[in-house]
Design a protein around this motif. Structure first.
Motif, PDB file in Angstrom:
ATOM      1  N   SER A  81       0.809  -1.221   0.000  1.00 51.56           N
ATOM      2  CA  SER A  81       0.000   0.000   0.000  1.00 51.56           C
ATOM      3  C   SER A  81       0.845   1.274   0.000  1.00 51.56           C
ATOM      4  O   SER A  81       0.339   2.359  -0.287  1.00 51.56           O
ATOM      5  CB  SER A  81      -0.931   0.024   1.215  1.00 51.56           C
ATOM      6  N   LEU A  82       2.129   1.145   0.305  1.00 49.89           N
ATOM      7  CA  LEU A  82       2.992   2.321   0.335  1.00 49.89           C
ATOM      8  C   LEU A  82       3.359   2.774  -1.071  1.00 49.89           C
ATOM      9  O   LEU A  82       3.547   1.950  -1.980  1.00 49.89           O
ATOM     10  CB  LEU A  82       4.280   2.018   1.114  1.00 49.89           C
ATOM     11  N   GLU A  83       3.469   4.082  -1.244  1.00 44.88           N
ATOM     12  CA  GLU A  83       3.954   4.630  -2.505  1.00 44.88           C
ATOM     13  C   GLU A  83       5.441   4.315  -2.641  1.00 44.88           C
ATOM     14  O   GLU A  83       6.092   3.847  -1.702  1.00 44.88           O
ATOM     15  CB  GLU A  83       3.743   6.151  -2.534  1.00 44.88           C
ATOM     16  N   LYS A  84       5.997   4.618  -3.810  1.00 44.47           N
ATOM     17  CA  LYS A  84       7.422   4.353  -4.009  1.00 44.47           C
ATOM     18  C   LYS A  84       8.254   5.160  -3.024  1.00 44.47           C
ATOM     19  O   LYS A  84       9.289   4.711  -2.527  1.00 44.47           O
ATOM     20  CB  LYS A  84       7.843   4.675  -5.441  1.00 44.47           C
ATOM     21  N   GLU A  85       7.816   6.393  -2.728  1.00 48.58           N
ATOM     22  CA  GLU A  85       8.468   7.209  -1.717  1.00 48.58           C
ATOM     23  C   GLU A  85       7.528   7.362  -0.516  1.00 48.58           C
ATOM     24  O   GLU A  85       6.320   7.558  -0.684  1.00 48.58           O
ATOM     25  CB  GLU A  85       8.839   8.581  -2.273  1.00 48.58           C
ATOM     26  N   PHE A  86       8.091   7.272   0.678  1.00 50.56           N
ATOM     27  CA  PHE A  86       7.250   7.306   1.881  1.00 50.56           C
ATOM     28  C   PHE A  86       8.082   7.755   3.066  1.00 50.56           C
ATOM     29  O   PHE A  86       9.327   7.717   3.047  1.00 50.56           O
ATOM     30  CB  PHE A  86       6.637   5.927   2.148  1.00 50.56           C
ATOM     31  N   THR A  87       7.399   8.143   4.122  1.00 51.49           N
ATOM     32  CA  THR A  87       8.056   8.553   5.362  1.00 51.49           C
ATOM     33  C   THR A  87       7.905   7.469   6.421  1.00 51.49           C
ATOM     34  O   THR A  87       7.171   6.489   6.232  1.00 51.49           O
ATOM     35  CB  THR A  87       7.445   9.859   5.891  1.00 51.49           C
ATOM     36  N   SER A  88       8.564   7.674   7.557  1.00 51.07           N
ATOM     37  CA  SER A  88       8.426   6.752   8.685  1.00 51.07           C
ATOM     38  C   SER A  88       6.975   6.718   9.169  1.00 51.07           C
ATOM     39  O   SER A  88       6.459   5.654   9.540  1.00 51.07           O
ATOM     40  CB  SER A  88       9.353   7.179   9.824  1.00 51.07           C
ATOM     41  N   GLY A  89       6.322   7.881   9.120  1.00 47.29           N
ATOM     42  CA  GLY A  89       4.911   7.937   9.521  1.00 47.29           C
ATOM     43  C   GLY A  89       4.030   7.117   8.602  1.00 47.29           C
ATOM     44  O   GLY A  89       3.102   6.444   9.058  1.00 47.29           O
ATOM     45  N   ASP A  90       4.323   7.168   7.304  1.00 47.95           N
ATOM     46  CA  ASP A  90       3.572   6.354   6.340  1.00 47.95           C
ATOM     47  C   ASP A  90       3.763   4.870   6.639  1.00 47.95           C
ATOM     48  O   ASP A  90       2.803   4.087   6.599  1.00 47.95           O
ATOM     49  CB  ASP A  90       4.028   6.651   4.904  1.00 47.95           C
ATOM     50  N   PHE A  91       5.006   4.493   6.941  1.00 48.98           N
ATOM     51  CA  PHE A  91       5.317   3.098   7.240  1.00 48.98           C
ATOM     52  C   PHE A  91       4.619   2.668   8.524  1.00 48.98           C
ATOM     53  O   PHE A  91       4.070   1.559   8.605  1.00 48.98           O
ATOM     54  CB  PHE A  91       6.836   2.922   7.361  1.00 48.98           C
ATOM     55  N   HIS A  92       4.631   3.529   9.501  1.00 45.80           N
ATOM     56  CA  HIS A  92       3.966   3.271  10.788  1.00 45.80           C
ATOM     57  C   HIS A  92       2.476   2.994  10.590  1.00 45.80           C
ATOM     58  O   HIS A  92       1.922   2.034  11.131  1.00 45.80           O
ATOM     59  CB  HIS A  92       4.201   4.474  11.707  1.00 45.80           C
ATOM     60  N   ARG A  93       1.828   3.794   9.765  1.00 46.02           N
ATOM     61  CA  ARG A  93       0.382   3.619   9.541  1.00 46.02           C
ATOM     62  C   ARG A  93       0.090   2.372   8.713  1.00 46.02           C
ATOM     63  O   ARG A  93      -0.921   1.691   8.923  1.00 46.02           O
ATOM     64  CB  ARG A  93      -0.189   4.867   8.868  1.00 46.02           C
ATOM     65  N   ALA A  94       0.963   2.054   7.768  1.00 49.00           N
ATOM     66  CA  ALA A  94       0.728   0.908   6.879  1.00 49.00           C
ATOM     67  C   ALA A  94       0.967  -0.429   7.570  1.00 49.00           C
ATOM     68  O   ALA A  94       0.324  -1.428   7.248  1.00 49.00           O
ATOM     69  CB  ALA A  94       1.619   1.024   5.642  1.00 49.00           C
ATOM     70  N   THR A  95       1.900  -0.457   8.521  1.00 50.84           N
ATOM     71  CA  THR A  95       2.260  -1.726   9.171  1.00 50.84           C
ATOM     72  C   THR A  95       1.570  -1.933  10.509  1.00 50.84           C
ATOM     73  O   THR A  95       1.463  -3.072  10.982  1.00 50.84           O
ATOM     74  CB  THR A  95       3.783  -1.790   9.415  1.00 50.84           C
ATOM     75  N   GLY A  96       1.134  -0.846  11.132  1.00 54.91           N
ATOM     76  CA  GLY A  96       0.559  -0.963  12.470  1.00 54.91           C
ATOM     77  C   GLY A  96       1.604  -1.054  13.562  1.00 54.91           C
ATOM     78  O   GLY A  96       1.270  -1.230  14.739  1.00 54.91           O
ATOM     79  N   LEU A  97       2.884  -0.939  13.200  1.00 53.86           N
ATOM     80  CA  LEU A  97       3.945  -0.945  14.200  1.00 53.86           C
ATOM     81  C   LEU A  97       3.948   0.380  14.961  1.00 53.86           C
ATOM     82  O   LEU A  97       3.456   1.393  14.469  1.00 53.86           O
ATOM     83  CB  LEU A  97       5.308  -1.136  13.528  1.00 53.86           C
ATOM     84  N   SER A  98       4.528   0.380  16.147  1.00 57.97           N
ATOM     85  CA  SER A  98       4.708   1.626  16.877  1.00 57.97           C
ATOM     86  C   SER A  98       5.694   2.508  16.114  1.00 57.97           C
ATOM     87  O   SER A  98       6.416   2.038  15.218  1.00 57.97           O
ATOM     88  CB  SER A  98       5.255   1.345  18.282  1.00 57.97           C
ATOM     89  N   LYS A  99       5.743   3.777  16.459  1.00 57.72           N
ATOM     90  CA  LYS A  99       6.667   4.684  15.776  1.00 57.72           C
ATOM     91  C   LYS A  99       8.116   4.262  16.000  1.00 57.72           C
ATOM     92  O   LYS A  99       8.938   4.327  15.078  1.00 57.72           O
ATOM     93  CB  LYS A  99       6.438   6.117  16.257  1.00 57.72           C
TER      94      LYS A  99
END
Length: 245
Positions: free
Chosen positions: A195-213
């Protein structure tokens, strides 16, 4: 992944009629025992000594380690094993977990309660960080196994309901849900959400994976280290990452 075989192993190792006295009395915890038999049914290949260390499975060509707890415990074994043979670390993650509480005095077992948390392969990143320096070695591979689990815990904790700080008695696998095979650095791309775009931030990764920050930062550190992503700049105050082809 072979669901039918896994179910057969569960029935043989644990037994169809499980009672309290029958759980966890196999000489090793049930989860470890089931996985060991699932990945190599030949018990002659189990618990093999290699250069002063014991391998869970060794078939003469490769080593398989079933690691249900912290990867810190592997640090002494890894340089020895990897210098000799290919090594696959099997890491089970509870996908759906049902919790049973055992009264340590009466031995009564509560009805099961389904945990609201659902497991995901991304949970391995925290453990990978503990052995980060080994991840790019060609002999090291991983199998992330998602399992449905029945967990039995004693009501012996420090909280009023005796659940916080309680000790775990055993974990009984009931079904294999998925298996992710990491055979080399390029396969870590399997741990980047589609679901992540080719470029993303840590916040994007956090929301996509459900992991803590914090865990998301650790995951991105690992993915950058193995060469699956690269830092490309900043987006506001956040570091911008890009998938590598």
């Amino acid at each position: 992944m072979d669901k039918q075989l896994f179910k057969k192993i569960c029935d043989e190792v644990i037994g169809k009629e499980r009672t309290l006295m029958g759980i966890g009395t196999l000489g090793e915890k049930s989860l470890n025992c089931v996985l060991k038999n699932y990945y190599d049914i030949n018990t002659k290949n189990h618990e093999i000594k290699i250069d002063g260390f014991v391998a869970d499975i060794f078939n003469g060509q490769e080593i398989i380690e079933i690691q249900t707890q912290s990867f810190n415990r592997l640090r002494k074994k890894l340089p020895v094993f990897l210098n000799r043979y290919p090594l696959t670390i099997v890491y089970p993650i509870p996908y759906i977990k049902w919790i049973y509480w055992i009264d340590p005095e009466s031995k009564n077992i509560s009805p099961p309660r389904k945990s609201p948390k659902k497991g995901s392969p991304y949970m391995i990143f925290w453990e990978l960080y503990k052995i980060k320096n080994y991840l790019t070695l060609p002999n090291l591979k991983f199998k992330i196994v998602l399992l449905n689990i029945e967990e039995y815990r004693f009501l012996n904790g420090w909280s009023k309901d005796k659940k916080k700080g309680s000790s775990r008695y055993d974990r009984i696998p009931t079904d294999i849900v998925d298996e992710i095979y990491i055979a080399g650095p390029d396969d870590y791309k399997l741990l980047i959400p589609d679901s992540l775009e080719k470029e993303f931030t840590s916040g994007d990764f956090h929301r996509a994976t459900g992991l803590s920050k914090n865990d998301s930062s650790i995951a991105l550190n690992i993915l950058n280290y193995v060469g699956c992503i690269e830092r490309t700049g900043k987006k506001g105050h956040s570091i911008l990452y890009r998938r590598k082809n």
